[in-house]
Design an enzyme around this catalytic site. Sequence first.
Site, PDB file in Angstrom:
ATOM      1  N   HIS A  85       0.849  -1.186   0.000  1.00 43.76           N
ATOM      2  CA  HIS A  85       0.000   0.000   0.000  1.00 43.76           C
ATOM      3  C   HIS A  85       0.888   1.241   0.000  1.00 43.76           C
ATOM      4  CE1 HIS A  85      -3.374  -2.658   1.780  1.00 43.76           C
ATOM      5  NE2 HIS A  85      -3.540  -2.518   0.481  1.00 43.76           N
TER       6      HIS A  85
ATOM      7  N   GLU B 298       1.099  -5.419  10.949  1.00 39.87           N
ATOM      8  CA  GLU B 298       0.722  -4.012  10.911  1.00 39.87           C
ATOM      9  C   GLU B 298       1.620  -3.280  11.905  1.00 39.87           C
ATOM     10  OE1 GLU B 298      -1.346  -2.571   8.939  1.00 39.87           O
ATOM     11  OE2 GLU B 298      -2.683  -4.146   8.167  1.00 39.87           O
TER      12      GLU B 298
ATOM     13  N   HIS C 100       2.889  -4.104   6.751  1.00 38.15           N
ATOM     14  CA  HIS C 100       1.972  -2.994   6.503  1.00 38.15           C
ATOM     15  C   HIS C 100       2.057  -2.014   7.683  1.00 38.15           C
ATOM     16  CE1 HIS C 100      -0.548  -4.607   3.107  1.00 38.15           C
ATOM     17  NE2 HIS C 100       0.055  -5.725   3.499  1.00 38.15           N
TER      18      HIS C 100
ATOM     19  N   GLU D 281       2.237   3.461   3.050  1.00 35.22           N
ATOM     20  CA  GLU D 281       2.825   2.774   4.199  1.00 35.22           C
ATOM     21  C   GLU D 281       4.354   2.757   4.085  1.00 35.22           C
ATOM     22  OE1 GLU D 281       0.545  -0.875   4.450  1.00 35.22           O
ATOM     23  OE2 GLU D 281      -1.328   0.266   4.414  1.00 35.22           O
TER      24      GLU D 281
END
Length: 448
Positions: free
Chosen positions: A189, A397, A324, A192
């Site tokens: 993404h 994450e 991420h 990020e």
Amino acid sequence: MRIPLRGRFTATAAAALSLAMAVTLGAQAAAVGTDAAPDTRTTAEEIPGVYEVRGVSSATQRSVLAAHGVSIDAVDDHSVTVTADKATAKRLRSMGYLLDEIPQAVPDALPQDASGGGDFSVTSTPSQYTSYAQMTATVNSLVSRHPNLMTRQVIGRSHQGREIIAVKMSNNARVDHNRPEVLFSHNMHAREHLTTEMALYLMNEFATGYGQDSRITNMMNTREIWIIPTLNPDGKVWDQDSGTFRNWRKNRQPNSGSTAIGTDINRNFAYLWGCCGGSSTNPASDTYRGPSAESAPETRVLTNFVRSRVIGGRQQITAHIDFHTYSELILWPFGYTYNDTATGLNQDQHNVFATVGRQMAASNGYRPQQSSDLYITDGSISDWMWGNQRIWSYTFEMYPRTASQGGFYPPGSVINRETARNREAVLILLENADCMYRSIGKPQLCTT
């Protein structure tokens, strides 16, 4: 839990890299400019908004909300933080959702955070993060200084023609060994950017730690490590290189019949693609899954590379982390179902995912859970990795935990701390990668 920052660049190495980038950056940028098709969307595109949605507290409620086309960025007990365009936000309000827009400027002063930092009286700017051109120069410099330990290969190109590279690391990286392989992928993404810093940290850590740190040396002698620093270079450039963050998530591929740009790469994989309400059919959505599975060239680059590691009928990659931001989570498959087990994922396999996931979380302070405990997703990388290739795949994450701590754009002052924070977790996965079933006391299953 804080991890000692053993892997920070030494002053000499930092100076060498800075010099290399200073000398080559202009040439790199020019090369990328001629190498890649220009992004012709030069007029202002709508920057998606960030909203807190109150009164959403269960996985089912979050899944229903996500099905309306928003990207859920962070989860609290009774609310979620989402990214949505203005039209979607208006539609959600008309449906009765309680949305409060969150200013996207990163706070000038961030409070003491759960991972042990202090006040950071600094505003995040694109220049605090490594750009695509700088990343290319840094990788080239590292490979040239550690030619026996690292090789670099172009595994494909983005929609606009930018190189997507993979770095291979082992004690003799030029030889294709018969060893367990572990893949680390980053920056799927666009916004990020901390994940690209994670890739550069790992490369430096394993190169400089070889022969100095016994665990790193053992892993380099017994594993082959693959690192993809950015899977979405077009999106990264679009989000960063103008000098103003654009809160961009998707790739930069146009959509036929729509003025909306981009596909969410992490909803575009060919495992139960679009099966379960965990992605959007709206090209304007941040979770648009594309017109078909693997329609995004960046998705195909990754899947073709992974398939290329099937040698003699056996997948050489045994384990994988896709990095991420943000929320400080460790997630494992499946994302398409709330059930712990499903076709292709039995109880022992679920127990392995959970056991190793919790071991890694104990080292970095993240929250471990099955992906669908957040909300339903389909067409995601980890579901494809396990469901299609039987690779033990996790999604990390990274920092921060909340939007108030910087969201997708925390200050550059946290980069060293937050990348080093995952050192132990990475080593845990590498050390388990030869036989993941050993983690649950069933090593005999590794031979079946």
